[in-house]
Design an enzyme around this catalytic site. Structure first.
Site, short mmCIF file in Angstrom:
data_model
loop_
_atom_site.label_atom_id
_atom_site.label_comp_id
_atom_site.label_asym_id
_atom_site.label_seq_id
_atom_site.Cartn_x
_atom_site.Cartn_y
_atom_site.Cartn_z
CD GLU A 94 -2.81 -1.31 2.34
OE1 GLU A 94 -4.00 -1.58 2.20
OE2 GLU A 94 -2.27 -1.22 3.44
CB CYS A 107 3.04 6.95 3.80
SG CYS A 107 3.56 5.55 4.80
CB CYS A 114 7.93 -6.35 7.49
SG CYS A 114 9.40 -5.77 8.36
CB CYS A 118 7.26 -4.77 15.24
SG CYS A 118 8.90 -4.26 14.71
CB CYS A 121 3.90 -3.81 12.93
SG CYS A 121 3.94 -3.43 11.17
CB CYS A 356 1.51 4.26 11.71
SG CYS A 356 2.27 5.76 11.26
N1 SAH Z 1 9.84 -0.79 9.10
C1 SAH Z 1 10.02 0.58 9.35
C2 SAH Z 1 9.09 1.47 8.56
C3 SAH Z 1 7.66 1.01 8.43
S1 SAH Z 1 6.71 1.02 9.90
C4 SAH Z 1 9.94 0.88 10.83
O1 SAH Z 1 9.55 0.01 11.59
O2 SAH Z 1 10.30 1.98 11.22
C5 SAH Z 1 6.43 2.78 10.12
C6 SAH Z 1 6.08 3.19 11.52
O3 SAH Z 1 4.78 2.72 11.89
C7 SAH Z 1 7.04 2.65 12.54
O4 SAH Z 1 7.43 3.63 13.48
C8 SAH Z 1 6.21 1.61 13.20
O5 SAH Z 1 6.68 1.33 14.49
C9 SAH Z 1 4.84 2.23 13.20
N2 SAH Z 1 3.79 1.26 13.44
C10 SAH Z 1 3.77 -0.03 13.07
N3 SAH Z 1 2.61 -0.61 13.46
C11 SAH Z 1 1.89 0.34 14.10
C12 SAH Z 1 0.60 0.36 14.69
N4 SAH Z 1 -0.17 -0.71 14.69
N5 SAH Z 1 0.18 1.52 15.23
C13 SAH Z 1 0.95 2.63 15.19
N6 SAH Z 1 2.18 2.67 14.63
C14 SAH Z 1 2.64 1.53 14.08
FE1 SF4 Z 2 8.47 -4.32 9.90
FE2 SF4 Z 2 6.24 -3.33 10.94
FE3 SF4 Z 2 8.39 -3.68 12.48
FE4 SF4 Z 2 8.38 -1.73 10.63
S1 SF4 Z 2 7.06 -1.86 12.43
S2 SF4 Z 2 10.04 -3.21 11.05
S3 SF4 Z 2 7.15 -2.72 9.02
S4 SF4 Z 2 7.22 -5.31 11.45
#
Ligand code: SAH
Ligand code: SF4
Length: 413
Positions: A94, A107, A114, A118, A121, A356
């Protein structure tokens, strides 16, 4: 057998020059191609009218301009727009356009899925499918910029932000953030090629300050980025100590906080501004206590930074909850009182799941659906057992860092 046509979106300026030289054409042809493709948004080689007919015929045979096919185009009430893009094999990524008074931010995604996984996420929950090519990454900007120019609302914004070199058409997108799906620094070469195109005056000519790479902390690649293409850096921190961060961002087990913060300090002299951004996703009862705020103040005391508190965007499989607004404010107040710069991110495009961490793509690799469904069920059961039934005493304890680690460990099963 004919060889497949190259995608001209895959080339930065030097690579385009090398490609054109390989076809025995003069160097200025490369510049013309860059302008046709990136500045004018033309994909049909037949329409590149100032290229010699013979050169066009060669290109038609050997090359194409190909961005990802659009599966879905959604508009949110606040003007946010989200595109679901087909990356093949039943997967999708997306990109999201976020209009604001003083900027237009796109964005974009760098990987399909990925591998970092995390806990909070939804992209991470999906697993990893593949790296996007440089053309697929820059193609998101190429497509969105040129499509938005035909959108009457977006076009009205253009006049406000004239950009040198773009007077003939104006531009809609002023900022790009690599905060969509994927970990950009785990797809390093393709991301850097795309970044170079974003900054190049022959392509998009964006300022380094307005292009941000967000990373979960791939330490060696932070050092390489400082040398190769030092754009603005946002580091996804989410925890003030290794114990909790190991759980929330599993990559921390490989690159712990001490190494990550040392890499951040090494990056600072190369950064386009004199500070870095740390992102901190606010998870109810996990990383949002007063004690953790104070720990964060101590952790970041010696580094010039801005802390961006992101209200967690829930998704069903996470088993996590967004911190209440008053908790986010209490946490922010501790940072501000300690003299730090902290902001709370506005969530945008909620009605189209464009915020995000909500970017997961609607199309998934079917071979893994069953596996995921079992995993998701376990998390939900854990949540039912352990979170929803907390009594007052347990809620008190939730704010202790030790407790949050234990609680997250249960999600690991
Ligand atoms: N992989 C990279 C960039 C993509 S994620 C990273 O982790 O930085 C972009 C941002 O969205 C990151 O700061 C991530 O921690 C945040 N993010 C991921 N899942 C989220 C969620 N469910 N709610 C709010 N922020 C989230
Ligand atoms: Fe990957 Fe989501 Fe963690 Fe960013 S926040 S590194 S996209 S798993």
């Amino acid at each position: 057998m004919t060889s497949p046509r190259v995608n001209l979106l895959d080339f930065d300026a030097d690579q385009m020059a090398a490609y054109v030289a390989g076809l025995n054409e003069k160097p200025f042809r490369a510049k013309q191609l860059m302008q046709w493709i990136h500045q004018r948004g033309v994909s049909d080689i037949n329409d590149m009218s100032d290229l010699a007919k013979s050169f066009r015929a060669t290109l038609l045979d050997k090359a194409q301009v190909l961005s990802l096919p659009v599966i879905k185009d959604e508009h949110a009430a606040d003007g946010t727009r989200k595109w679901l893009l087909d990356v093949g094999a039943g997967n999708a990524v997306e990109s999201v356009f976020i209009p604001e008074d003083d900027r237009g931010t796109l964005c974009i995604s760098s990987q399909a899925g990925c591998a970092v996984n995390c806990r909070f996420c939804s992209t991470g929950h999906q697993g990893f499918s593949r790296n996007l090519t440089a053309g697929e990454i820059i193609g998101q900007l190429w497509f969105a910029e040129h499509l938005l120019r035909t959108d009457p609302n977006a076009v009205r914004r253009i006049e406000k932000y004239p950009t040198p070199g773009w007077e003939h058409t104006g531009r809609v997108i002023s900022n790009v953030v690599l905060m969509g799906m994927g970990e950009p620094l785990l797809n390093y070469d393709n991301v850097v090629t795309a970044l170079r195109l974003m900054l190049d005056d022959r392509a998009y000519g964006l300022s380094r300050r307005r292009v941000t790479v967000s990373t979960s902390g791939v330490v060696p690649m932070i050092d390489r980025l400082a040398q190769d293409c030092p754009v603005a850096l946002a580091v996804s921190l989410h925890a003030p100590n290794d114990k909790l961060r190991d759980q929330l961002v599993p990559l921390n087990q490989k690159y712990p906080l001490r190494e990550l913060l040392a890499a951040c300090e090494r990056y600072l002299p190369f950064a386009p501004r004199d500070f870095l951004t740390f992102e901190y996703c606010m998870l109810d009862g996990v990383n949002d206590s007063d004690i953790q705020a104070k720990e964060l103040v101590r952790l970041l005391a010696n580094i010039k930074c801005k802390i961006n508190l992101i209200p967690f965007n829930p998704f069903p499989e996470s088993g996590l909850k967004r911190s209440p607004a008053q908790r986010v404010h209490a946490f922010a107040s501790i940072l501000l009182d300690a003299g730090m710069v902290a902001t709370v991110r506005k969530t945008r495009g909620d009605d189209i799941a464009a915020a995000c961490g909500q970017l997961a793509g609607d199309v998934v690799d079917r071979t893994r659906v069953r596996e995921r469904a079992v995993h998701d069920k376990q998390i939900n059961l854990d949540q039912d057992d352990d979170v929803d039934s907390l009594d007052d005493e347990e809620i008190e304890q939730e704010y202790q860092p030790e407790h949050s680690v234990q609680w997250l460990k249960r999600l690991d099963d």
